[in-house]
Design an enzyme around this catalytic site. Structure first.
Site, mmCIF file in Angstrom:
data_model
loop_
_atom_site.group_PDB
_atom_site.id
_atom_site.type_symbol
_atom_site.label_atom_id
_atom_site.label_comp_id
_atom_site.label_asym_id
_atom_site.label_seq_id
_atom_site.Cartn_x
_atom_site.Cartn_y
_atom_site.Cartn_z
ATOM 1 N N LYS A 22 -38.560 -9.731 3.405
ATOM 2 C CA LYS A 22 -39.930 -10.189 3.641
ATOM 3 C C LYS A 22 -40.722 -10.171 2.334
ATOM 4 C CE LYS A 22 -41.604 -8.907 7.668
ATOM 5 N NZ LYS A 22 -41.989 -7.801 8.583
ATOM 6 N N ARG A 92 -46.195 -3.541 6.724
ATOM 7 C CA ARG A 92 -45.067 -4.229 7.375
ATOM 8 C C ARG A 92 -43.754 -3.741 6.789
ATOM 9 N NH1 ARG A 92 -46.404 -10.441 6.227
ATOM 10 N NH2 ARG A 92 -45.186 -10.743 8.135
ATOM 11 N N GLY A 101 -35.798 -3.545 15.520
ATOM 12 C CA GLY A 101 -35.456 -2.166 15.866
ATOM 13 C C GLY A 101 -36.134 -1.193 14.931
ATOM 14 N N MET A 103 -39.659 -0.274 12.391
ATOM 15 C CA MET A 103 -41.052 -0.042 12.722
ATOM 16 C C MET A 103 -41.833 -1.318 13.009
ATOM 17 S SD MET A 103 -44.098 1.699 10.665
ATOM 18 C CE MET A 103 -44.746 0.084 10.262
ATOM 19 N N ARG A 336 -38.499 -17.077 6.153
ATOM 20 C CA ARG A 336 -37.133 -16.575 5.952
ATOM 21 C C ARG A 336 -36.170 -17.626 6.488
ATOM 22 N NH1 ARG A 336 -37.657 -11.935 10.479
ATOM 23 N NH2 ARG A 336 -38.086 -13.306 12.203
ATOM 24 N N HIS A 454 -8.896 -0.222 26.425
ATOM 25 C CA HIS A 454 -7.857 -1.152 26.887
ATOM 26 C C HIS A 454 -8.485 -2.432 27.442
ATOM 27 C CE1 HIS A 454 -5.081 -2.798 29.978
ATOM 28 N NE2 HIS A 454 -4.197 -2.598 29.012
ATOM 29 N N ARG A 560 3.583 -8.945 21.433
ATOM 30 C CA ARG A 560 3.925 -7.622 21.977
ATOM 31 C C ARG A 560 4.859 -7.813 23.139
ATOM 32 N NH1 ARG A 560 -1.732 -7.795 22.754
ATOM 33 N NH2 ARG A 560 -2.517 -7.860 20.801
ATOM 34 N N ARG A 616 7.398 -8.199 17.949
ATOM 35 C CA ARG A 616 7.479 -6.754 17.788
ATOM 36 C C ARG A 616 8.279 -6.144 18.931
ATOM 37 N NH1 ARG A 616 2.250 -3.128 18.399
ATOM 38 N NH2 ARG A 616 2.647 -3.566 20.584
ATOM 39 N N SER A 763 3.501 -5.616 8.370
ATOM 40 C CA SER A 763 2.306 -6.021 9.089
ATOM 41 C C SER A 763 1.500 -4.750 9.354
ATOM 42 C CB SER A 763 2.690 -6.715 10.392
ATOM 43 O OG SER A 763 1.518 -7.074 11.077
ATOM 44 N N THR A 766 -3.439 -1.837 12.167
ATOM 45 C CA THR A 766 -4.570 -0.987 11.795
ATOM 46 C C THR A 766 -5.184 -0.251 12.974
ATOM 47 O OG1 THR A 766 -5.872 -3.003 11.767
ATOM 48 C CG2 THR A 766 -5.173 -2.119 9.650
ATOM 49 N N CYS A 830 -2.305 -7.073 11.743
ATOM 50 C CA CYS A 830 -2.288 -7.536 13.126
ATOM 51 C C CYS A 830 -3.073 -6.626 14.053
ATOM 52 C CB CYS A 830 -0.860 -7.694 13.621
ATOM 53 S SG CYS A 830 0.024 -6.131 13.730
ATOM 54 N N TYR A 850 -1.729 -13.034 5.250
ATOM 55 C CA TYR A 850 -2.373 -13.557 6.457
ATOM 56 C C TYR A 850 -3.065 -12.450 7.237
ATOM 57 C CZ TYR A 850 1.504 -11.613 9.152
ATOM 58 O OH TYR A 850 2.396 -10.748 9.716
HETATM 59 P P1 ADP Z 1 -42.031 -8.718 12.264
HETATM 60 O O1 ADP Z 1 -41.087 -8.398 11.184
HETATM 61 O O2 ADP Z 1 -41.795 -7.961 13.528
HETATM 62 O O3 ADP Z 1 -42.208 -10.185 12.458
HETATM 63 P P2 ADP Z 1 -44.395 -8.728 10.692
HETATM 64 O O4 ADP Z 1 -44.536 -7.734 9.619
HETATM 65 O O5 ADP Z 1 -43.987 -10.088 10.305
HETATM 66 O O6 ADP Z 1 -43.432 -8.141 11.805
HETATM 67 O O7 ADP Z 1 -45.773 -8.773 11.429
HETATM 68 C C1 ADP Z 1 -45.935 -9.314 12.689
HETATM 69 C C2 ADP Z 1 -47.152 -10.197 12.743
HETATM 70 O O8 ADP Z 1 -48.292 -9.504 12.311
HETATM 71 C C3 ADP Z 1 -47.075 -11.396 11.824
HETATM 72 O O9 ADP Z 1 -46.421 -12.448 12.424
HETATM 73 C C4 ADP Z 1 -48.511 -11.724 11.605
HETATM 74 O O10 ADP Z 1 -48.949 -12.582 12.621
HETATM 75 C C5 ADP Z 1 -49.205 -10.411 11.719
HETATM 76 N N1 ADP Z 1 -49.586 -9.964 10.396
HETATM 77 C C6 ADP Z 1 -48.881 -9.201 9.544
HETATM 78 N N2 ADP Z 1 -49.541 -9.010 8.400
HETATM 79 C C7 ADP Z 1 -50.705 -9.674 8.534
HETATM 80 C C8 ADP Z 1 -51.813 -9.886 7.695
HETATM 81 N N3 ADP Z 1 -51.864 -9.360 6.463
HETATM 82 N N4 ADP Z 1 -52.812 -10.642 8.141
HETATM 83 C C9 ADP Z 1 -52.763 -11.170 9.384
HETATM 84 N N5 ADP Z 1 -51.767 -11.020 10.227
HETATM 85 C C10 ADP Z 1 -50.741 -10.290 9.807
HETATM 86 MG MG MG Z 2 0.848 0.266 16.994
HETATM 87 MG MG MG Z 3 -42.564 -11.416 11.111
#
Ligand code: ADP
Ligand code: MG
Ligand code: MG
Length: 874
Positions: A22, A92, A101, A103, A336, A454, A560, A616, A763, A766, A830, A850
């Site tokens: 990011k 962020r 997952g 923060m 991204r 299994h 097998r 085998r 072979s 693993t 294998c 392979y």
């Molecule tokens: P995630 O990775 O879960 O997408 P982000 O860090 O992108 O989390 O933040 C989620 C949302 O928070 C963003 O899509 C945006 O809409 C809002 N946000 C984050 N930073 C700002 C900011 N500086 N100003 C306004 N909105 C923000």
């Molecule tokens: Mg074996």
């Molecule tokens: Mg985001």
């Protein structure tokens, strides 16, 4: 002094490792001159340092954070924590790879009891100001302090009811002040201190929370599933707030430059007027399609489209973007490379090549190999799935969608399938005896067992959907009933399984067959052109082999033979062999098996049309074949002219304390050479017959399992060679054949140079090699591995992803030793790992010839092999 903090304008896209995805992209966009709310990034190294320093942010790092803040204040003409015109920021998280997952984002940080008043005055919009403060208190308490959201939701609902307000937006500034007072009271009650008023404290607390979240259980789980190392750490982005919630000329949205589910080359996005942050994804109100923005705010739309195009051309890939409009001014908050479904990934890759934006090599590098799985299995009809009811979920053990009637035994499943029913086999856990029922089923659900149990391994091999390890199920196999998620399911009831997500649904959800598009063939052709590693398959039946060829397998790396013995017409004969008291009796029983085994090999050779086939020899401990059900025992006794007690006694004598390390593999051939003789005869006779009848040239490859010593291999090999030569002489013919071995015992890897004197190929098995190297079995690992993950002892399941440091070292060493003795030795793998992209890359890098994997993973391995070769040509 190390540099721990970067202003956006000091970074660039290439600094992803340091600045996180990011942050690096915010920096890149800043440098491209795009409208980005400015800010700074605390690096991933600072996160690593946080852990090294005993979970504290050092004074040096704090110093650099406030230095950057001072620069930001100067640039923005606002002061952080100011009482009149406060600078507000978002905090962020942002790792190298996008990682759900971790923060949640905190918005509006920098407000306190005094600043909010100044903010209200400055914006001329007290309602907006108090709403922002209320949101901040709620987010900070939830995300940083881990207080339950329900406290805050309860207070908000209470006040709404008191004021007769339907939506949050109906609350006035004064109402919101009341909300804030109550929020702060509950904060004090629960946390034992006042809500922090010092923005500097708020900021450091928030940054620390991001660092901490790198190691929360969700993040650890996500990393394990996606091969992300635990030592990467996350960066933290501190960014000036812009406000999409300032009224009807403001808004916030997300968009993709191409459709992420189909790949269609058309902008795809949604936005909400008068909204902040994640309101769009949270589904608070129904968002509008991005095309509507063209009507609402044509200038913003035009600018947005121009930037979106610019970004896609710049990154030369489909972009996933977040934007906010503050009073008609457009800001970009993120871009991204967008996540996409597998069909979209192929479409976009082909389109970008056709548009001249990327080369086929780049297209290959970008497609996530694992995602191809999605393409090859049936999926649920999207509309039908939406209507479905989830009653539980467990491990996504084998991908694909399946729906059918529940049966609790392999026999019932098989019988029902023969009547034309679609069947879901539900078992406490499966065993080799269940193989036919598993074959007959559309899907398999087990109560116990992990991703490499299994059930999981066999289901993946067959391409059957499987959800495993559903501990929440309360099952009574005898009574043929189970309960899950408050539902009681009896035999014959419909359920549906999603082996890709692990979800279990009530009822019969419509599925749609996998559709392999022209894009798939095109991509696979490129992959084949760019790879040097060959891809074989693990297949025991002609059907599996044919399937694998369709998916591009170039041979069989592991057939097998024991799987051939479990079928109904064979198992009595193998049992007879096991119960035989003399060599003669055993040979007689084995002779009855020869025709079956020969026909099996013939069918396999015919399907393979001259491609290499490694067979085998018998591997499992014999107790796996003996009956456990009383009626089978009685039948067997009758058949063999023995008493039931005698049969039971023999079965019991086969009991082993540790079957995994017991009488199995080549040890069977050492004690019962006649078994190896029978199998050799079947292999050679089949090859001769196929040559004579179909003109197919076969070079039989006979593989001896579980070897740990050269003399042991030689002993078995001598039997094989003697028999093979005899068969050839009987048939008055000549034929090249090879005898090789599995390397699956650490001792074999250690002595691979000696073993190579006898073995014409290696072979790497693993699965066993991992078991024996770690000293724990894959079936029992589920009981304790979880604790190893949470305590950061192991990061991933060594049975799913090859342990490159330990087991991999043995593999590499054995490969080198093998080649030193026999330069043209053929080397393959294998184990289950053969279809795992990171393992494929490893095998490429150490120069194996392979990999061999289950049929449905062949395309994954082909793509991963191409990627490995493009990254490290050989
Ligand atoms: P995630 O990775 O879960 O997408 P982000 O860090 O992108 O989390 O933040 C989620 C949302 O928070 C963003 O899509 C945006 O809409 C809002 N946000 C984050 N930073 C700002 C900011 N500086 N100003 C306004 N909105 C923000
Ligand atoms: Mg074996
Ligand atoms: Mg985001």
């Amino acid at each position: 002094m190390a540099k721990w903090v970067y202003l956006f304008k000091e970074g660039k896209a290439e600094m992803k490792n340091l600045l996180g995805g990011k942050g690096a992209n915010l920096a890149e966009m800043t440098n491209l001159g795009l409208p980005i709310p400015q800010g700074f990034i605390v690096t991933t190294e600072a996160c690593t340092d946080y852990y090294k320093s005993g979970k504290t942010v050092t004074e040096e790092i704090k110093g650099q954070i406030f230095e950057a803040m001072a620069k930001l204040e100067e640039e923005q003409g606002k002061k952080f924590g100011d009482t009149e015109n406060p600078l507000l920021v978002s905090v962020r998280s942002g790792a190298r790879a996008s990682m759900p997952g971790m923060m949640d984002t905190i918005l509006n940080l920098g407000l306190n009891d005094v600043a909010v008043e100044g903010f209200a005055k400055k914006t001329g919009n007290p309602r907006f100001a108090y709403d922002s403060y209320r949101r901040f208190i709620q987010m900070f308490s939830d995300v940083v302090m881990e207080m339950s959201k329900t406290f805050f939701e309860g207070i908000l609902d209470e006040i709404k009811e008191e004021k007769g307000a339907q939506f949050d937006t109906d609350l006035t500034a004064d109402d919101l002040k009341e909300v804030i007072a109550k929020y702060k009271a509950i904060y004090k009650e629960k946390m034992g201190e006042e809500f922090p008023q010092d923005p500097k404290v708020q900021l450091i607390e928030a940054i620390t929370a991001v660092f901490r979240s790198w190691d929360n259980p969700r993040a650890i789980y996500y990393r394990r599933m996606n091969d992300i190392p635990g030592d990467w750490g996350t960066a933290v982005n501190i960014q000036t707030m812009v406000f999409g919630n300032m009224g009807d000329t403001s808004g916030t949205g997300v968009a993709f430059t191409r459709n992420p589910s189909t790949g269609e080359a058309k902008i795809y996005g949604e936005y909400l007027i008068n909204a902040q942050g994640e309101d769009v994804v949270a589904g608070i109100r129904t968002p509008l399609p991005i095309s509507k923005l063209e009507e609402d705010m044509p200038e913003c739309y035009a600018e947005f489209m121009a930037i979106a195009t610019k970004l896609e051309n710049h990154y030369r890939d489909m972009q996933d973007m977040e934007f906010t409009i503050e009073d008609k001014t457009l800001y970009f908050l993120q871009t991204r490379n967008g996540k996409r479904t597998a069909p979209a990934a192929l479409q976009i890759a082909c389109d970008l090549v056709d548009e001249g934006k990327i080369t086929p090599q780049e297209a290959i590098k970008r497609i996530e190999a694992k995602a191809l799985d999605q393409l090859l299995h049936p999926a649920f009809d999207v509309a039908a799935l939406k209507a479905g009811k989830v009653i539980g979920s467990a491990l996504p053990a084998s991908p694909g969608a399946a729906a059918g009637k529940v049966y609790f035994t392999a026999v019932d499943a098989k019988n029902a399938a023969e009547k034309g029913e679609r069947v879901i086999l539900v078992r406490l856990e499966t065993s080799p005896e269940d193989i036919e029922g598993m074959h007959a089923a559309e899907g398999i659900l087990t109560v116990r067992g992990g991703m490499t149990s299994h059930a999981a391994v066999v289901a993946r091999g067959m391409g059957t959907a499987c959800v495993s390890g559903c501990g929440a199920i309360n099952i009574n196999e005898e009574a043929k009933v189970f309960t899950l998620g408050g539902e009681t399911i009896v035999e014959g009831d419909y359920i549906s399984l999603d082996g890709s997500t692990g979800n279990i649904y009530l009822g019969d959800i419509k599925t749609v067959e996998a559709e392999i598009s022209g894009n798939f063939d095109r991509i696979m052709k490129w992959a084949d052109e760019f790879r040097s590693l060959k891809v074989r398959t693990n297949a025991d039946t002609p059907e599996d082999a044919a399937n694998a060829i369709k998916f591009g397998a170039e041979g069989i790396g592991l057939c097998r033979t024991e799987h051939m013995f479990f079928e109904a017409d064979r198992i009595p004969k193998i049992r007879k062999m096991i119960l035989s008291k003399t060599v003669e009796a055993r040979e007689e029983a084995l002779n009855e098996l020869i025709p079956f085994q020969r026909d099996d090999f013939k069918a396999l050779y015919e399907v393979m049309e001259g491609r290499p086939v490694t067979i085998r020899f018998l591997d499992p401990p014999l107790h796996e074949f003996v009956p456990t059900e009383e009626e089978d025992i009685i039948a067997l006794a009758k058949d063999m002219n023995l008493t039931v007690e005698e049969v039971k006694a023999t079965c019991e004598s086969l009991h082993e304390f540790n079957p995994m390390m017991g009488h199995r593999g080549c040890r069977l051939a050492v004690t019962y050479p006649e078994i190896a003789r029978m199998q050799t005869r079947a292999v050679m006779e089949a090859a001769i017959a196929v040559k004579n009848e179909k003109g197919i040239d076969v070079v039989p490859e006979i593989m001896i399992p579980l070897v740990g010593e050269k003399r042991e291999l030689k002993f078995v090999k001598d039997i094989v060679v003697e028999t093979a030569e005899a068969v050839l002489a009987e048939n008055n013919t000549e034929m090249v054949y090879h005898v090789g071995t599995m390397i699956e015992i650490p001792r074999a890897a250690l002595l691979a140079d000696e073993i190579a004197e006898e073995a014409e190929f290696f072979s790497f098995g693993t699965n066993d090699l991992t078991q024996m190297t770690f000293g724990f079995s894959r079936d029992d690992a589920g009981k304790f591995l979880e604790a190893y993950y949470t305590n950061k002892i192991y990061e991933s399941d060594p049975f799913a992803r090859l342990d490159q440091e330990g087991v991999g070292k043995l593999v590499q060493m054995a490969a080198e030793k093998g080649r030193a003795t026999r330069p043209d030795i053929k080397l393959g793998i294998c184990g289950e790992h053969g279809g795992d992209p990171s393992t494929v890359e490893f095998c490429h890098n150490i120069g194996l010839n392979y990999v061999s994997c289950s049929p449905f993973r062949v395309p994954i391995a082909r793509l991963a092999a191409a990627q490995a070769n493009l990254n490290n040509p050989r």
